[in-house]
Design a protein around this motif. Sequence first.
Motif, PDB file in Angstrom:
ATOM      1  N   VAL A   1      45.706  16.801  35.719  1.00 24.39           N
ATOM      2  CA  VAL A   1      45.179  17.655  35.524  1.00 24.39           C
ATOM      3  C   VAL A   1      43.508  18.191  34.765  1.00 24.39           C
ATOM      4  O   VAL A   1      43.501  19.301  35.366  1.00 24.39           O
ATOM      5  CB  VAL A   1      45.793  18.477  33.745  1.00 24.39           C
ATOM      6  CG1 VAL A   1      45.730  19.463  33.391  1.00 24.39           C
ATOM      7  CG2 VAL A   1      47.534  18.019  33.765  1.00 24.39           C
TER       8      VAL A   1
ATOM      9  N   GLN B   1      42.375  18.116  38.557  1.00 21.05           N
ATOM     10  CA  GLN B   1      42.801  19.305  39.075  1.00 21.05           C
ATOM     11  C   GLN B   1      42.037  21.054  39.008  1.00 21.05           C
ATOM     12  O   GLN B   1      42.224  21.526  39.748  1.00 21.05           O
ATOM     13  CB  GLN B   1      44.405  20.174  38.435  1.00 21.05           C
ATOM     14  CG  GLN B   1      45.303  18.782  39.554  1.00 21.05           C
ATOM     15  CD  GLN B   1      46.426  18.331  39.568  1.00 21.05           C
ATOM     16  OE1 GLN B   1      47.227  18.363  38.519  1.00 21.05           O
ATOM     17  NE2 GLN B   1      47.494  18.171  40.354  1.00 21.05           N
ATOM     18  N   LEU B   2      41.967  21.506  37.354  1.00 22.75           N
ATOM     19  CA  LEU B   2      41.677  22.098  37.178  1.00 22.75           C
ATOM     20  C   LEU B   2      39.914  22.088  37.514  1.00 22.75           C
ATOM     21  O   LEU B   2      39.386  23.703  36.678  1.00 22.75           O
ATOM     22  CB  LEU B   2      41.798  22.738  35.532  1.00 22.75           C
ATOM     23  CG  LEU B   2      43.100  23.674  35.858  1.00 22.75           C
ATOM     24  CD1 LEU B   2      43.857  23.477  33.969  1.00 22.75           C
ATOM     25  CD2 LEU B   2      43.580  25.269  35.724  1.00 22.75           C
TER      26      LEU B   2
ATOM     27  N   GLU C   1      39.416  23.604  40.684  1.00 23.04           N
ATOM     28  CA  GLU C   1      39.447  25.358  40.547  1.00 23.04           C
ATOM     29  C   GLU C   1      38.441  26.293  39.958  1.00 23.04           C
ATOM     30  O   GLU C   1      38.082  27.419  40.055  1.00 23.04           O
ATOM     31  CB  GLU C   1      40.661  25.606  40.586  1.00 23.04           C
ATOM     32  CG  GLU C   1      41.568  24.945  41.326  1.00 23.04           C
ATOM     33  CD  GLU C   1      41.920  25.540  42.152  1.00 23.04           C
ATOM     34  OE1 GLU C   1      41.868  26.771  42.155  1.00 23.04           O
ATOM     35  OE2 GLU C   1      41.731  24.935  43.152  1.00 23.04           O
TER      36      GLU C   1
ATOM     37  N   GLU D   1      49.375  27.621  38.530  1.00 24.56           N
ATOM     38  CA  GLU D   1      49.387  27.915  39.828  1.00 24.56           C
ATOM     39  C   GLU D   1      49.954  25.620  40.095  1.00 24.56           C
ATOM     40  O   GLU D   1      50.418  25.898  41.098  1.00 24.56           O
ATOM     41  CB  GLU D   1      48.165  28.124  41.285  1.00 24.56           C
ATOM     42  CG  GLU D   1      48.524  29.552  41.070  1.00 24.56           C
ATOM     43  CD  GLU D   1      46.860  29.508  42.008  1.00 24.56           C
ATOM     44  OE1 GLU D   1      46.226  29.493  42.456  1.00 24.56           O
ATOM     45  OE2 GLU D   1      46.957  30.999  42.070  1.00 24.56           O
ATOM     46  N   LEU D   2      49.701  25.102  39.502  1.00 28.86           N
ATOM     47  CA  LEU D   2      49.426  24.239  38.824  1.00 28.86           C
ATOM     48  C   LEU D   2      51.362  23.306  38.868  1.00 28.86           C
ATOM     49  O   LEU D   2      52.111  22.304  39.109  1.00 28.86           O
ATOM     50  CB  LEU D   2      48.749  23.102  38.235  1.00 28.86           C
ATOM     51  CG  LEU D   2      47.736  23.368  37.849  1.00 28.86           C
ATOM     52  CD1 LEU D   2      46.987  22.688  36.821  1.00 28.86           C
ATOM     53  CD2 LEU D   2      47.509  22.286  39.648  1.00 28.86           C
TER      54      LEU D   2
ATOM     55  N   ALA E   1      52.633  21.607  41.086  1.00 28.06           N
ATOM     56  CA  ALA E   1      52.196  20.401  41.806  1.00 28.06           C
ATOM     57  C   ALA E   1      50.922  19.833  40.932  1.00 28.06           C
ATOM     58  O   ALA E   1      50.309  18.829  41.756  1.00 28.06           O
ATOM     59  CB  ALA E   1      50.621  21.711  42.657  1.00 28.06           C
ATOM     60  N   SER E   2      51.539  19.645  40.015  1.00 27.22           N
ATOM     61  CA  SER E   2      50.851  18.524  38.980  1.00 27.22           C
ATOM     62  C   SER E   2      51.525  17.104  38.203  1.00 27.22           C
ATOM     63  O   SER E   2      52.501  16.780  38.825  1.00 27.22           O
ATOM     64  CB  SER E   2      50.155  19.375  38.281  1.00 27.22           C
ATOM     65  OG  SER E   2      48.970  18.292  36.843  1.00 27.22           O
TER      66      SER E   2
ATOM     67  N   PHE F   1      55.799  18.977  33.868  1.00 27.81           N
ATOM     68  CA  PHE F   1      55.088  19.912  33.664  1.00 27.81           C
ATOM     69  C   PHE F   1      55.562  21.346  33.090  1.00 27.81           C
ATOM     70  O   PHE F   1      56.001  22.135  33.561  1.00 27.81           O
ATOM     71  CB  PHE F   1      53.779  20.455  34.889  1.00 27.81           C
ATOM     72  CG  PHE F   1      52.910  21.552  34.844  1.00 27.81           C
ATOM     73  CD1 PHE F   1      51.424  21.346  34.641  1.00 27.81           C
ATOM     74  CD2 PHE F   1      53.215  22.748  34.973  1.00 27.81           C
ATOM     75  CE1 PHE F   1      50.244  22.369  34.831  1.00 27.81           C
ATOM     76  CE2 PHE F   1      52.302  24.259  33.976  1.00 27.81           C
ATOM     77  CZ  PHE F   1      51.350  23.862  34.624  1.00 27.81           C
TER      78      PHE F   1
END
Length: 427
Positions: free
Chosen positions: A316, A319-320, A323, A376-377, A380-381, A385
């Motif tokens: 996480v 990924q963040l 972004e 949006e994750l 996709a995480s 989740f």
Amino acid sequence: MNPLRIGNFSGFYGDRFDALREMLTGGELDVLTGDYLAELTMLILARDRLKDPGAGYARTFLRQLEGALGLVQERGVRIVTNAGGLNPAGLAAHIGELAARLGIPLRVAHVEGDDLTADHPGALAAHAYLGGFGIAACLRAGADIVVTGRVTDAALVTGPAAAHFGWGPGEFDKLAGAVVAGHVLECGTQATGGNYAFFQEGDVRRPGFPLAEIHADGSSVITKHPGTGGFVDVGTVTAQLLYETGGARYAGPDVTARLDSVRLRQDGPDRVRIEGVRGEAPPPTLKVGLNRLGGIRNEVVFVLTGLGIEAKADLVKDQLAAELAKSPPAEVRWELVRTDRPDAGTEETASALLRLVVRDPDQKAVGRALSGAAIELALASYPGFHVLAPPGKGDPYGIFEDTYVPQGEVPHTAVLPDGRPVRVPPP
């Protein structure tokens, strides 16, 4: 001379609503004090005042008083409170209107001069911590209710004590004794077993509020009304005495109290005697609390369940980070709270919490930029989740700072029951 019996019915804005009535009906008192102001409270009241220039005081107090004003008159108890916050004159006026509407002839005074906001550009609120002699002037002029803005918490006790016993500004030992008693009372039930490390020594399910019997020499006895919950012993008084202090000299606007001179002894059930307190001259400056808005804060809490907690957290974060890099917030803080346990029996006890907190002066950087990236994750995480709650637009957060100004530069003023302003000279 008989001791002055001063009780407390509030330790913060939001304390027990019924405490004012409980203290008025639970036993004999001469004065009741209510402390509503913390640094955060001043920020809350400042934001209230932005929406309504007539606001800025603790509205709760007015509602508490409405149901107890008749008792105040009947019992002959004087009320001293800092519920005036940023607008003591406004609250005093509302109390006068309430008394007139209820047909109860009570004299209301207030203390002002603490507001230095105009001298500190950029501050939402800037207020000096005044001492007790403005309160004393109001009481000596016959006030039944005294409303203040920002004063030191102990001033709610030193003011009535100085008025009752006729103490002057130079009587440091006596004033220091009252400061110590006031410091013990200021947080309400923290002196009667609340928030106490050894709470199991007594029944603290509903502790009673404390009171101090103050003597003419500045010594006092801390106790509570008969039959109320909680307990008062040397331990509870010591714990509160050490609360928010940082050294032997406890400096205030009226006196510097020497905490290393304090002597405590049990004086019977639920009675602790405070004696031997020595005082020194106060510092030549007053502390000024500055509250300003720091920007916008937002957060999202990811729930990580099952195995591989740290690997899921790392995913996480990676990924963040990618972004958020498109519009990086000024401050990004991650915290992994391991609330999970091995072989847990429920999903909740098998879960850990990963908290992301972001701050920035610009709401765009921490509002939609964060909420969009986090949600949006969803597919996709990491497996399983979910978040505790969807992140929103963010909320303003405050910053507290302090500075100091010469005592003589602060227009400490007692506005007497007849409306006459009287300037209180610096010590």
